[in-house]
Every structure is written in structure tokens, then in C-alpha cells.
Design a protein around this motif. Structure first.
Motif, mmCIF file in Angstrom:
data_model
loop_
_atom_site.group_PDB
_atom_site.id
_atom_site.type_symbol
_atom_site.label_atom_id
_atom_site.label_comp_id
_atom_site.label_asym_id
_atom_site.label_seq_id
_atom_site.Cartn_x
_atom_site.Cartn_y
_atom_site.Cartn_z
ATOM 1 N N GLU A 209 33.663 46.041 49.023
ATOM 2 C CA GLU A 209 34.411 45.018 48.309
ATOM 3 C C GLU A 209 33.535 43.802 47.962
ATOM 4 O O GLU A 209 33.681 43.198 46.897
ATOM 5 C CB GLU A 209 35.615 44.577 49.150
ATOM 6 C CG GLU A 209 35.200 43.998 50.493
ATOM 7 C CD GLU A 209 36.251 44.095 51.573
ATOM 8 O OE1 GLU A 209 37.398 44.450 51.274
ATOM 9 O OE2 GLU A 209 35.909 43.804 52.739
ATOM 10 N N HIS A 241 37.961 49.596 50.327
ATOM 11 C CA HIS A 241 38.920 49.400 51.411
ATOM 12 C C HIS A 241 38.703 48.020 52.028
ATOM 13 O O HIS A 241 37.581 47.536 52.090
ATOM 14 C CB HIS A 241 38.721 50.486 52.476
ATOM 15 C CG HIS A 241 39.836 50.598 53.447
ATOM 16 N ND1 HIS A 241 40.029 49.708 54.478
ATOM 17 C CD2 HIS A 241 40.848 51.512 53.548
ATOM 18 C CE1 HIS A 241 41.086 50.061 55.182
ATOM 19 N NE2 HIS A 241 41.603 51.147 54.642
ATOM 20 N N CYS A 268 39.948 41.533 49.177
ATOM 21 C CA CYS A 268 40.306 42.197 47.922
ATOM 22 C C CYS A 268 40.485 41.171 46.812
ATOM 23 O O CYS A 268 40.068 41.390 45.664
ATOM 24 C CB CYS A 268 41.590 43.003 48.087
ATOM 25 S SG CYS A 268 41.498 44.325 49.301
ATOM 26 N N SER A 271 37.085 39.961 45.778
ATOM 27 C CA SER A 271 36.383 41.047 45.105
ATOM 28 C C SER A 271 36.911 41.265 43.697
ATOM 29 O O SER A 271 36.135 41.444 42.745
ATOM 30 C CB SER A 271 36.521 42.330 45.923
ATOM 31 O OG SER A 271 35.975 43.433 45.244
ATOM 32 N N MET A 272 38.228 41.249 43.530
ATOM 33 C CA MET A 272 38.788 41.507 42.219
ATOM 34 C C MET A 272 38.376 40.429 41.218
ATOM 35 O O MET A 272 38.084 40.729 40.053
ATOM 36 C CB MET A 272 40.309 41.609 42.292
ATOM 37 C CG MET A 272 40.929 42.132 40.996
ATOM 38 S SD MET A 272 42.714 42.315 41.082
ATOM 39 C CE MET A 272 43.230 40.621 40.745
ATOM 40 N N TYR A 291 41.830 49.131 45.207
ATOM 41 C CA TYR A 291 41.737 48.358 46.449
ATOM 42 C C TYR A 291 42.680 48.940 47.484
ATOM 43 O O TYR A 291 43.898 48.753 47.414
ATOM 44 C CB TYR A 291 42.058 46.888 46.179
ATOM 45 C CG TYR A 291 40.953 46.201 45.424
ATOM 46 C CD1 TYR A 291 39.786 45.814 46.079
ATOM 47 C CD2 TYR A 291 41.043 45.984 44.054
ATOM 48 C CE1 TYR A 291 38.746 45.209 45.388
ATOM 49 C CE2 TYR A 291 40.009 45.375 43.362
ATOM 50 C CZ TYR A 291 38.865 44.989 44.040
ATOM 51 O OH TYR A 291 37.822 44.401 43.346
ATOM 52 N N GLY A 294 44.991 46.710 50.416
ATOM 53 C CA GLY A 294 44.934 45.306 50.058
ATOM 54 C C GLY A 294 46.286 44.701 49.752
ATOM 55 O O GLY A 294 46.401 43.485 49.578
ATOM 56 N N GLY A 337 45.958 48.322 42.497
ATOM 57 C CA GLY A 337 46.262 47.800 43.817
ATOM 58 C C GLY A 337 47.030 48.824 44.621
ATOM 59 O O GLY A 337 47.848 49.570 44.074
#
Length: 412
Positions: A209, A241, A268, A271-272, A291, A294, A337
Motif C-alpha cells: 500500500e 492489503h 488505504c 495509498s489511494m 484495497y 480497508g 474498495g
């Protein structure tokens, strides 16, 4: 849609986030005998101490003859990692799930055995399951952190062989979906492993991530381009993960584990935003990322804020020349997601998109909804139409992971 209707029609679940506890023989069976004393292996030894504070897991192996409880430990280079109750908590009441080291005999057999896993899936109304690793950690950090990367690459490929040939082999009846690892320390080797796995029908690969937390380049660099190109060429999904950067969110070194457990989605979230502001989706328009574990309730605000920043601040924000469309549009086309228990997110599904949501059960971890995943889904999705429920529980996963129309993994 009322509860009685969903009770009779709730689809068989395709879970996109479960876990396997690797059997003791994974590497011994697949590496030459000269590596048997250096590759990952199981040793039964006492536990001296164990803690999980501030997002850090710290077990200590005792010496032979010590009085501590016996546990099965993975031994690899300097690493000593015991099996724990958190690896396999299903079947125990919440109050019985504690941070303790265990042996294989003390865990539910479905954690590591294919026939028992399928039986536990049947109990839980689950048809198919995508499983993340345990000992290699969620994106193979164990082999990335190893001193000997030549042996690490052999171990990683051995794991992938076991995943495809045995865990997802004929005995699994197509119900276990392969998820493989890449050598994160070399993007070209990673690309080669993506192609090797894809030739065997694999359509998902683990990734970190937040790679810089592992001492690796960020997604904003060009270093990952060979890997990203391979994923786009093969239709391979990049699966991230929570905890795949080896740092679970926490607030302080002395924060209890409950703090981190409450905010597990945070990595998450970070990271996104990285991916949406990286320009990678414009450069590699076929990329898909997901993800795992998440949850989804946080997504609407992040998309709203990202769009505002892209619109108002892109001139000085470093994204004007590489992020060519609003982040929410990129999300809709590229990002998924995953949730196992998120009533709030489902109440706000219109702001996320039914086509961007996947269901999971997290078997056999302590957060798992097993054996009540159907009941949880029925309760939380009762307000949704049958076609939307079908999409979340099955159709999105079938399309994303290249499964058969019946939701099964098919070998090429």
C-alpha cells in the motif's frame, strides 16, 4: 427490498480477502535439499514473550527447555515468527482471542488445509475465495527484507507454485482463487513473475500500500513502470492489503492495539490518494487496483476532497501535467474498495459506486465475520436492490478477477 426477500436470494459469496496459513512443508517440498536448513521452516519452541503495541509485533523465542508455552515458529535467516491466535481466530469467542503463540494443532484446520477450508466456506455461504499469505506477509515483505535475494526469489516462486498448484489446485474445485507474490526489490523481476503467473491463469498479485515504508520507491516514481506495464498487459489486478507496508496505523509507541485496529483503513486512504495523484492511471489506462480489508465508508469524502484539490490547487500541487481528469473519475475506472462489515459505507454507496465495491469475509482472522458473513451481508444490504447486491457480492469479483460466469477459477 425487505429482509425476507434478501434472505431467499442472497448470492453465494465470492470473498476477495481471506487468508491461508501456509502448511509447514511449502518450501521444503519445492526447494532443493541444499536449502532445507536456510529456507523457511517450522521449529517447535517455547515462547518467551509476545507483544503488539504501537503497531509493532514483537515475539521472542525461548530456549529449549524453557518453561514458556510451546509454539510453532517460522525460522528464516534471523527471523523468528510464531503462529498466533490472531492468524486463525475463527471458532473462538471474541473474549478468547488473545495475543498468544500457538501450534498447528491449536488452529482450525481450514486455516491451512484445502478440504477443511472448502467445508468452512460452505458453512459460511461462500462459493469462492481469494487468499492472502501469512508467513510471507501481505505482499511478500518477508522475502523483500531477506539478506539473500537470490534465495528469496526462489522462496517467492516456490510460494507462487504452491499457491497455484496446491492451494488452488484440483482439490479446490476452482473455488480458491490464486493470488501471487512479486519480488518487490526488482521491478523487472516483478514484471517477469507477473507474466509467469498470468500464463497459469493468475489475475491478481500482491503489492504494498505504501512502498516507501519498506524502503522502496514510491508510486510517484518511474521505478515501478515495468511492473505496472506487465500488470496492464496481462490484466493482473494489484491487490493491496492493510498492513502491506509493514506499518499498521497507530498514534504512539504505547498506544494499545485497539487504536490501530480502529484506524486500519488509514493506510488505504493514504495509498489511494497516492495512486489518484500519481498519473499512473493516465499512463497505464488498463490498470486495476483493490484495497483488501480497508472498508469503504471513508471513500466518499476522500474523493470529494481530491477533486477539490485537483480543481483548485493543481497549478502548484504538482499534478497539472500528469493527472488529466478528476480523481473521482479515475477512481470509478480503476479502484475497488473491499469490506466485510461496513453499514455506513453501504448507506452511502451512491457516492462510491456499486461497481467499485467487493465483499470479503477475512477468514480466519479475528475480524472475520465467519460463520455469519451471509447474515451480516443480509442485514447491511437489505436496502439495496437484488441486482446491486449481486454486483457487490459476486459480479464485480467475477469481472475483475477473470472468473468463470459461475464464479470459479479456471486454469488456461
Amino acid at each position: 427490498m425487505d429482509a425476507d426477500a434478501i434472505e431467499t436470494t442472497f448470492p453465494r459469496i465470492i470473498s476477495v480477502d481471506d487468508h491461508t496459513v501456509e502448511p509447514p512443508n511449502v518450501w521444503r517440498d519445492r526447494l532443493p535439499s541444499k536449502y532445507h536448513d536456510t529456507a523457511p521452516r517450522i521449529v517447535r519452541a517455547p515462547l518467551e514473550s509476545i507483544s503488539y503495541v504501537g503497531g509493532r509485533f514483537a515475539p521472542r523465542m525461548g530456549a529449549p527447555g524453557d518453561g514458556g508455552p510451546l509454539a510453532d515458529w517460522w525460522v528464516y535467516e534471523e527471523l523468528r515468527r510464531p503462529l498466533t491466535r490472531l492468524d486463525t481466530a475463527v471458532g473462538y469467542s471474541r473474549d478468547e482471542v488473545r495475543l498468544e503463540a500457538i501450534t498447528y494443532e491449536q488452529m482450525r484446520p481450514g486455516s491451512y488445509s484445502v478440504p477443511e477450508r472448502l467445508a468452512d466456506m460452505d458453512v459460511n455461504h461462500v462459493q469462492s475465495s481469494l487468499c492472502f499469505p501469512s508467513f510471507p506477509r501481505f505482499c511478500g515483505q518477508t522475502f523483500t527484507e531477506a539478506k539473500d535475494h537470490d534465495l528469496g526469489l526462489l522462496c517467492l516462486r516456490a510460494y507462487n507454485d504452491w499457491m497455484v498448484e496446491e492451494w488452488c489446485g484440483p482439490a479446490a474445485q476452482g473455488r480458491l482463487i490464486p493470488l501471487t507474490l512479486i519480488p518487490l526489490w526488482d521491478a523487472r523481476l516483478a514484471a517477469a513473475e507477473v507474466h509467469r503467473s498470468a500464463a497459469r491463469g493468475v489475475r491478481a498479485v500482491c503489492f504494498s500500500e505504501i512502498p516507501p515504508n519498506l524502503g522502496l520507491p514510491s508510486i510517484h516514481s518511474d521505478d515501478w513502470d515495468p511492473f505496472l506495464r506487465a500488470c496492464e498487459e496481462t490484466g493482473t489486478v494489484i491487490a493491496m492489503h492493510i498492513g502491506s507496508s509493514s506499518r499498521m496505523p497507530s498514534t504512539s509507541a504505547d498506544a494499545p492495539a485497539a487504536v490501530g485496529s480502529t484506524i486500519t483503513f488509514a493506510n488505504c486512504c493514504f495509498s489511494m490518494v497516492d495512486w489518484l495523484m500519481s498519473g499512473k492511471f493516465d499512463r497505464f489506462p488498463g490498470l486495476k487496483i483493490m484495497y483488501a480489508e480497508g472498508q469503504i465508508g471513508w471513500i466518499p469524502y476522500i474523493l470529494e476532497r481530491a477533486d477539490v484539490v485537483w480543481e483548485e490547487n493543481r497549478g502548484w500541487g504538482g499534478v497539472a501535467d500528469k493527472v488529466l481528469r478528476p480523481p473521482s473519475e479515475l477512481f470509478s475506472e480503476h479502484v475497488y474498495g473491499c469490506f466485510f462489515d461496513d453499514a455506513f459505507g453501504l448507506r452511502n454507496l451512491d457516492a462510491i459506486g456499486a461497481g467499485n465495491v467487493l465483499y470479503e469475509t477475512d477468514y480466519p482472522h479475528s475480524d472475520s465475520t465467519w460463520p455469519k458473513s451471509r447474515e451480516v451481508g443480509e442485514a447491511q444490504m437489505a436496502h439495496l436492490s437484488p441486482d446491486v447486491v449481486e454486483r457487490i457480492v459476486r459480479t464485480n469479483a467475477i469481472e475483475l478477477l477473470g472468473l468463470t460466469a459461475d464464479g470459479l477459477f479456471a486454469r488456461p
